[in-house]
Write an enzyme that holds these catalytic residues in place. Structure first.
Site, mmCIF file in Angstrom:
data_model
loop_
_atom_site.group_PDB
_atom_site.id
_atom_site.type_symbol
_atom_site.label_atom_id
_atom_site.label_comp_id
_atom_site.label_asym_id
_atom_site.label_seq_id
_atom_site.Cartn_x
_atom_site.Cartn_y
_atom_site.Cartn_z
ATOM 1 N N ASP A 1 3.926 -3.074 -5.186
ATOM 2 C CA ASP A 1 4.620 -3.874 -4.186
ATOM 3 C C ASP A 1 5.972 -3.218 -3.908
ATOM 4 O OD1 ASP A 1 4.494 -6.654 -2.776
ATOM 5 O OD2 ASP A 1 6.540 -6.494 -3.555
ATOM 6 N N LEU A 2 6.316 -3.059 -2.636
ATOM 7 C CA LEU A 2 7.593 -2.447 -2.284
ATOM 8 C C LEU A 2 8.733 -3.448 -2.467
ATOM 9 C CD1 LEU A 2 6.637 -0.460 0.968
ATOM 10 C CD2 LEU A 2 6.681 0.357 -1.397
ATOM 11 N N ASP B 1 3.448 -5.086 2.617
ATOM 12 C CA ASP B 1 4.075 -4.062 1.782
ATOM 13 C C ASP B 1 3.408 -3.993 0.412
ATOM 14 O OD1 ASP B 1 4.919 -6.478 0.814
ATOM 15 O OD2 ASP B 1 7.056 -5.965 0.725
#
Length: 340
Positions: free
Chosen positions: A209-210, A252
Protein backbone atom coordinates in the site's frame (compact mmCIF):
# COMPACT_ATOMS: atom_id res chain seq x y z
CA UNK A 1 -12.13 -49.12 -117.63
CA UNK A 2 -13.93 -48.98 -114.30
CA UNK A 3 -11.84 -48.32 -111.21
CA UNK A 4 -13.08 -49.46 -107.81
CA UNK A 5 -12.20 -46.39 -105.74
CA UNK A 6 -12.89 -48.28 -102.50
CA UNK A 7 -9.98 -50.58 -103.30
CA UNK A 8 -7.62 -47.80 -104.26
CA UNK A 9 -4.85 -47.40 -101.66
CA UNK A 10 -5.08 -44.04 -99.86
CA UNK A 11 -1.88 -41.95 -99.78
CA UNK A 12 0.18 -42.10 -96.59
CA UNK A 13 -0.54 -39.30 -94.14
CA UNK A 14 2.12 -36.63 -93.62
CA UNK A 15 2.43 -36.73 -89.83
CA UNK A 16 4.97 -33.93 -89.76
CA UNK A 17 2.34 -31.63 -91.32
CA UNK A 18 -0.28 -32.75 -88.80
CA UNK A 19 1.89 -32.25 -85.73
CA UNK A 20 1.05 -28.52 -85.16
CA UNK A 21 -2.60 -29.49 -84.83
CA UNK A 22 -1.78 -32.43 -82.57
CA UNK A 23 0.37 -30.13 -80.41
CA UNK A 24 -2.72 -28.01 -79.73
CA UNK A 25 -5.09 -30.91 -79.17
CA UNK A 26 -2.59 -33.08 -77.26
CA UNK A 27 0.18 -30.86 -75.83
CA UNK A 28 1.66 -33.80 -73.88
CA UNK A 29 2.16 -36.35 -76.69
CA UNK A 30 5.16 -38.02 -78.29
CA UNK A 31 5.55 -39.57 -81.74
CA UNK A 32 7.70 -42.69 -81.85
CA UNK A 33 9.23 -44.78 -84.60
CA UNK A 34 8.40 -48.47 -84.77
CA UNK A 35 11.67 -49.05 -82.85
CA UNK A 36 10.52 -46.78 -80.00
CA UNK A 37 12.75 -43.81 -80.79
CA UNK A 38 11.25 -40.36 -80.14
CA UNK A 39 10.90 -38.23 -83.27
CA UNK A 40 8.53 -35.51 -82.01
CA UNK A 41 7.90 -33.96 -78.57
CA UNK A 42 4.77 -31.88 -77.90
CA UNK A 43 5.28 -28.43 -76.26
CA UNK A 44 4.28 -29.22 -72.67
CA UNK A 45 6.61 -32.23 -72.51
CA UNK A 46 9.37 -30.04 -74.01
CA UNK A 47 8.78 -27.53 -71.21
CA UNK A 48 8.96 -30.29 -68.61
CA UNK A 49 12.35 -31.41 -69.95
CA UNK A 50 13.68 -28.12 -71.26
CA UNK A 51 17.26 -29.07 -70.39
CA UNK A 52 17.20 -32.40 -72.25
CA UNK A 53 16.81 -33.06 -75.98
CA UNK A 54 14.46 -36.04 -76.10
CA UNK A 55 14.61 -36.44 -79.90
CA UNK A 56 16.36 -39.68 -80.80
CA UNK A 57 16.09 -41.20 -77.34
CA UNK A 58 14.26 -44.45 -76.78
CA UNK A 59 10.86 -44.04 -75.13
CA UNK A 60 11.59 -46.66 -72.45
CA UNK A 61 14.92 -44.95 -71.67
CA UNK A 62 13.09 -41.73 -70.77
CA UNK A 63 10.07 -43.29 -69.07
CA UNK A 64 9.83 -46.19 -66.65
CA UNK A 65 6.69 -48.26 -67.11
CA UNK A 66 5.11 -49.01 -63.73
CA UNK A 67 2.08 -50.73 -65.21
CA UNK A 68 1.76 -53.08 -66.96
CA UNK A 69 4.94 -54.34 -65.32
CA UNK A 70 5.35 -57.23 -67.76
CA UNK A 71 6.27 -54.87 -70.64
CA UNK A 72 10.05 -54.78 -71.21
CA UNK A 73 10.38 -53.78 -74.88
CA UNK A 74 8.81 -51.57 -77.51
CA UNK A 75 7.39 -54.62 -79.29
CA UNK A 76 5.58 -55.68 -76.12
CA UNK A 77 4.42 -52.10 -75.59
CA UNK A 78 2.84 -51.85 -79.05
CA UNK A 79 0.95 -55.04 -78.30
CA UNK A 80 -0.63 -53.11 -75.38
CA UNK A 81 -1.89 -50.36 -77.71
CA UNK A 82 -4.96 -48.52 -76.37
CA UNK A 83 -4.31 -49.85 -72.86
CA UNK A 84 -3.86 -47.43 -69.95
CA UNK A 85 -0.20 -46.95 -69.08
CA UNK A 86 1.24 -45.85 -65.72
CA UNK A 87 4.56 -44.09 -66.37
CA UNK A 88 7.23 -42.24 -64.44
CA UNK A 89 10.02 -40.04 -65.71
CA UNK A 90 13.40 -41.59 -64.96
CA UNK A 91 14.99 -38.22 -64.07
CA UNK A 92 14.13 -35.99 -61.14
CA UNK A 93 11.55 -34.96 -60.12
CA UNK A 94 10.37 -38.45 -61.21
CA UNK A 95 6.94 -37.18 -62.22
CA UNK A 96 4.19 -39.80 -62.44
CA UNK A 97 2.10 -39.73 -65.61
CA UNK A 98 -0.78 -41.59 -67.22
CA UNK A 99 -0.67 -42.48 -70.93
CA UNK A 100 -2.10 -44.39 -73.83
CA UNK A 101 -0.30 -45.62 -76.98
CA UNK A 102 -1.91 -45.71 -80.43
CA UNK A 103 -0.20 -47.30 -83.45
CA UNK A 104 -0.04 -45.22 -86.61
CA UNK A 105 -1.01 -46.81 -89.95
CA UNK A 106 1.42 -48.09 -92.52
CA UNK A 107 4.15 -48.80 -89.99
CA UNK A 108 4.72 -45.10 -89.31
CA UNK A 109 5.27 -45.73 -85.63
CA UNK A 110 3.05 -44.76 -82.73
CA UNK A 111 1.64 -41.82 -80.77
CA UNK A 112 1.73 -41.78 -76.97
CA UNK A 113 -0.55 -39.22 -75.35
CA UNK A 114 0.03 -38.46 -71.66
CA UNK A 115 -1.46 -36.53 -68.77
CA UNK A 116 -0.74 -35.94 -65.08
CA UNK A 117 -3.88 -37.54 -63.72
CA UNK A 118 -4.39 -36.75 -60.05
CA UNK A 119 -0.79 -35.50 -59.76
CA UNK A 120 -1.60 -32.43 -61.88
CA UNK A 121 -1.15 -29.99 -58.97
CA UNK A 122 2.35 -31.27 -58.20
CA UNK A 123 3.17 -31.23 -61.93
CA UNK A 124 2.10 -27.61 -62.30
CA UNK A 125 4.17 -26.62 -59.25
CA UNK A 126 7.24 -28.59 -60.34
CA UNK A 127 7.36 -27.24 -63.88
CA UNK A 128 5.70 -23.83 -63.61
CA UNK A 129 2.90 -24.81 -66.01
CA UNK A 130 -0.17 -22.72 -66.76
CA UNK A 131 -3.43 -23.10 -68.68
CA UNK A 132 -1.64 -22.62 -72.03
CA UNK A 133 0.26 -25.87 -71.41
CA UNK A 134 -2.93 -27.96 -71.47
CA UNK A 135 -5.51 -28.70 -74.09
CA UNK A 136 -8.44 -26.29 -73.89
CA UNK A 137 -10.79 -29.23 -73.30
CA UNK A 138 -8.63 -30.79 -70.57
CA UNK A 139 -10.58 -31.04 -67.29
CA UNK A 140 -7.26 -30.51 -65.52
CA UNK A 141 -7.72 -26.78 -66.20
CA UNK A 142 -10.99 -26.72 -64.26
CA UNK A 143 -9.38 -28.78 -61.51
CA UNK A 144 -6.52 -26.29 -61.30
CA UNK A 145 -8.94 -23.40 -61.01
CA UNK A 146 -10.78 -25.25 -58.24
CA UNK A 147 -7.52 -25.99 -56.43
CA UNK A 148 -6.42 -22.38 -56.79
CA UNK A 149 -9.78 -21.12 -55.54
CA UNK A 150 -9.69 -23.55 -52.63
CA UNK A 151 -6.13 -22.52 -51.80
CA UNK A 152 -7.07 -18.84 -51.89
CA UNK A 153 -10.11 -19.48 -49.71
CA UNK A 154 -8.03 -21.46 -47.22
CA UNK A 155 -5.40 -18.71 -47.11
CA UNK A 156 -8.10 -16.13 -46.51
CA UNK A 157 -9.64 -18.34 -43.82
CA UNK A 158 -6.26 -18.83 -42.10
CA UNK A 159 -5.57 -15.11 -42.21
CA UNK A 160 -8.99 -14.37 -40.78
CA UNK A 161 -8.49 -16.95 -38.02
CA UNK A 162 -5.10 -15.44 -37.18
CA UNK A 163 -6.62 -11.97 -36.99
CA UNK A 164 -9.53 -13.20 -34.88
CA UNK A 165 -7.17 -15.11 -32.59
CA UNK A 166 -4.96 -12.05 -32.29
CA UNK A 167 -7.97 -9.87 -31.52
CA UNK A 168 -9.19 -12.39 -28.95
CA UNK A 169 -5.80 -12.52 -27.23
CA UNK A 170 -5.58 -8.72 -27.28
CA UNK A 171 -9.06 -8.43 -25.79
CA UNK A 172 -8.25 -11.00 -23.11
CA UNK A 173 -5.00 -9.20 -22.29
CA UNK A 174 -6.80 -5.87 -22.14
CA UNK A 175 -9.47 -7.32 -19.86
CA UNK A 176 -6.74 -8.53 -17.48
CA UNK A 177 -4.64 -5.33 -17.53
CA UNK A 178 -4.78 -2.14 -15.52
CA UNK A 179 -4.91 0.53 -18.23
CA UNK A 180 -2.98 3.17 -16.27
CA UNK A 181 0.03 1.14 -15.12
CA UNK A 182 0.05 -1.80 -17.52
CA UNK A 183 0.11 -4.19 -14.54
CA UNK A 184 -2.38 -7.00 -13.99
CA UNK A 185 -5.74 -5.92 -12.57
CA UNK A 186 -7.75 -7.38 -9.69
CA UNK A 187 -9.63 -9.78 -11.92
CA UNK A 188 -6.42 -11.23 -13.32
CA UNK A 189 -4.84 -11.41 -9.85
CA UNK A 190 -7.74 -13.41 -8.45
CA UNK A 191 -7.57 -15.82 -11.38
CA UNK A 192 -3.79 -16.33 -11.08
CA UNK A 193 -3.97 -16.83 -7.30
CA UNK A 194 -6.82 -19.32 -7.60
CA UNK A 195 -4.83 -21.27 -10.23
CA UNK A 196 -1.74 -21.32 -7.97
CA UNK A 197 -3.82 -22.67 -5.08
CA UNK A 198 -5.48 -25.27 -7.31
CA UNK A 199 -2.03 -26.50 -8.39
CA UNK A 200 -0.92 -26.62 -4.73
CA UNK A 201 2.02 -24.37 -5.58
CA UNK A 202 4.50 -22.90 -3.13
CA UNK A 203 4.51 -19.10 -3.21
CA UNK A 204 4.42 -15.91 -1.16
CA UNK A 205 1.77 -13.20 -1.32
CA UNK A 206 2.74 -9.56 -0.77
CA UNK A 207 0.27 -6.75 -0.26
CA UNK A 208 1.73 -3.27 -0.82
CA UNK A 209 0.00 0.00 0.00
CA UNK A 210 1.40 3.41 -0.93
CA UNK A 211 1.85 5.81 2.01
CA UNK A 212 0.96 9.49 1.56
CA UNK A 213 -0.42 8.93 -1.93
CA UNK A 214 -3.68 10.70 -1.06
CA UNK A 215 -1.65 13.79 -0.20
CA UNK A 216 -0.14 13.82 -3.70
CA UNK A 217 -3.60 13.68 -5.28
CA UNK A 218 -5.01 16.37 -2.94
CA UNK A 219 -2.15 18.85 -3.25
CA UNK A 220 -0.78 18.28 -6.74
CA UNK A 221 -3.77 16.91 -8.62
CA UNK A 222 -4.80 13.64 -10.20
CA UNK A 223 -2.40 14.07 -13.13
CA UNK A 224 0.47 13.97 -10.66
CA UNK A 225 -1.12 10.98 -8.92
CA UNK A 226 -1.42 9.07 -12.19
CA UNK A 227 2.18 9.84 -13.07
CA UNK A 228 3.36 8.65 -9.64
CA UNK A 229 1.48 5.36 -10.10
CA UNK A 230 3.12 4.81 -13.47
CA UNK A 231 6.58 5.48 -12.03
CA UNK A 232 5.87 3.16 -9.09
CA UNK A 233 4.88 0.41 -11.56
CA UNK A 234 8.31 0.79 -13.23
CA UNK A 235 10.03 0.33 -9.84
CA UNK A 236 7.94 -2.77 -9.15
CA UNK A 237 8.86 -4.37 -12.46
CA UNK A 238 12.53 -3.56 -11.94
CA UNK A 239 12.71 -4.98 -8.40
CA UNK A 240 10.86 -8.27 -8.94
CA UNK A 241 11.49 -11.34 -11.06
CA UNK A 242 10.14 -11.69 -14.58
CA UNK A 243 7.76 -14.52 -13.70
CA UNK A 244 6.29 -12.86 -10.60
CA UNK A 245 2.77 -11.47 -10.78
CA UNK A 246 2.32 -7.76 -10.06
CA UNK A 247 -1.24 -6.44 -9.92
CA UNK A 248 -2.86 -3.14 -9.09
CA UNK A 249 -5.88 -4.17 -7.04
CA UNK A 250 -7.04 -0.74 -5.82
CA UNK A 251 -6.29 2.96 -6.20
CA UNK A 252 -2.91 2.76 -4.46
CA UNK A 253 -2.94 -0.93 -3.50
CA UNK A 254 -0.81 -3.58 -5.17
CA UNK A 255 -0.43 -7.34 -4.89
CA UNK A 256 2.55 -9.57 -5.69
CA UNK A 257 2.65 -13.33 -6.14
CA UNK A 258 6.27 -14.43 -5.66
CA UNK A 259 6.21 -17.90 -7.19
CA UNK A 260 8.26 -20.71 -5.62
CA UNK A 261 9.84 -18.50 -2.94
CA UNK A 262 9.07 -18.74 0.81
CA UNK A 263 12.48 -17.92 2.33
CA UNK A 264 12.08 -14.90 4.60
CA UNK A 265 15.55 -13.50 3.90
CA UNK A 266 14.96 -13.40 0.14
CA UNK A 267 11.44 -12.04 0.51
CA UNK A 268 12.60 -9.32 2.91
CA UNK A 269 15.33 -8.39 0.44
CA UNK A 270 12.73 -7.94 -2.33
CA UNK A 271 10.43 -5.97 -0.03
CA UNK A 272 13.22 -3.62 1.07
CA UNK A 273 14.26 -2.99 -2.53
CA UNK A 274 10.66 -2.07 -3.34
CA UNK A 275 10.43 0.27 -0.36
CA UNK A 276 13.74 2.00 -1.16
CA UNK A 277 12.83 2.42 -4.82
CA UNK A 278 9.38 3.84 -4.07
CA UNK A 279 10.72 6.24 -1.43
CA UNK A 280 12.85 8.09 -3.99
CA UNK A 281 11.30 11.49 -4.84
CA UNK A 282 9.39 11.52 -8.13
CA UNK A 283 9.68 14.71 -10.17
CA UNK A 284 6.45 15.92 -11.74
CA UNK A 285 6.50 19.20 -13.61
CA UNK A 286 7.98 21.73 -11.15
CA UNK A 287 7.44 19.71 -7.95
CA UNK A 288 8.69 16.60 -6.16
CA UNK A 289 6.25 13.90 -5.09
CA UNK A 290 7.15 12.04 -1.89
CA UNK A 291 5.56 8.70 -1.01
CA UNK A 292 6.58 5.48 0.67
CA UNK A 293 5.28 1.90 0.82
CA UNK A 294 4.08 -0.50 3.51
CA UNK A 295 4.14 -4.23 2.82
CA UNK A 296 2.50 -7.31 4.34
CA UNK A 297 3.71 -10.81 3.46
CA UNK A 298 2.04 -14.22 3.83
CA UNK A 299 3.78 -17.43 2.78
CA UNK A 300 2.04 -20.50 1.41
CA UNK A 301 3.61 -23.99 1.40
CA UNK A 302 2.46 -27.08 -0.49
CA UNK A 303 -0.27 -28.91 1.35
CA UNK A 304 -1.57 -25.85 3.21
CA UNK A 305 -5.33 -25.93 3.48
CA UNK A 306 -6.03 -22.17 3.55
CA UNK A 307 -8.18 -20.86 0.72
CA UNK A 308 -7.73 -17.68 -1.29
CA UNK A 309 -9.74 -15.47 1.07
CA UNK A 310 -7.84 -16.70 4.12
CA UNK A 311 -4.48 -16.14 2.44
CA UNK A 312 -5.39 -12.60 1.39
CA UNK A 313 -6.63 -11.85 4.89
CA UNK A 314 -3.25 -12.94 6.30
CA UNK A 315 -1.32 -10.62 3.99
CA UNK A 316 -3.76 -7.77 4.74
CA UNK A 317 -3.24 -8.17 8.51
CA UNK A 318 0.52 -8.11 8.00
CA UNK A 319 0.15 -4.95 5.87
CA UNK A 320 -1.84 -3.14 8.58
CA UNK A 321 0.81 -4.18 11.09
CA UNK A 322 3.42 -2.42 8.91
CA UNK A 323 1.21 0.69 8.85
CA UNK A 324 0.93 0.57 12.65
CA UNK A 325 4.71 0.35 13.00
CA UNK A 326 5.12 3.68 11.24
CA UNK A 327 4.95 2.77 7.54
CA UNK A 328 7.79 2.16 5.04
CA UNK A 329 8.48 -1.35 6.32
CA UNK A 330 7.55 -5.00 5.68
CA UNK A 331 5.91 -7.45 8.08
CA UNK A 332 5.41 -11.23 7.85
CA UNK A 333 2.05 -12.59 8.95
CA UNK A 334 3.85 -15.48 10.63
CA UNK A 335 5.54 -13.01 12.99
CA UNK A 336 2.33 -11.43 14.25
CA UNK A 337 1.19 -12.09 17.81
CA UNK A 338 -2.21 -13.62 18.30
CA UNK A 339 -3.55 -10.28 19.44
CA UNK A 340 -2.54 -8.51 16.24
Amino acid sequence: MIVDRGLTQAPALNWAALEPAFDILCPMHLRLTHTGHIVHVAPTLKKMRADIDLIGKRFLEVFRLDRPRSVKSMGELTQRARSKLHLELRDEPFTALKGVLVQLPDGQGALVNMSFGISVVEGVQDYGLNSADFAATDLAIEMLYLVEAKSAAMDASRNLNHRLQGAKLAAEEQAATDTLTGLKNRRAADHILAAALAEDSEFSLMNLDLDFFKSVNDTQGHAAGDYVLQEVAKVMRAETRKGDMIARVGGDEFMFLIDGLTKKEKLLEIANRLIRGIEKPIAFEQTQCHISASIGIAMRSRGDSEGLDALMLCSDRALYASKSKGRACATFFEELDEET
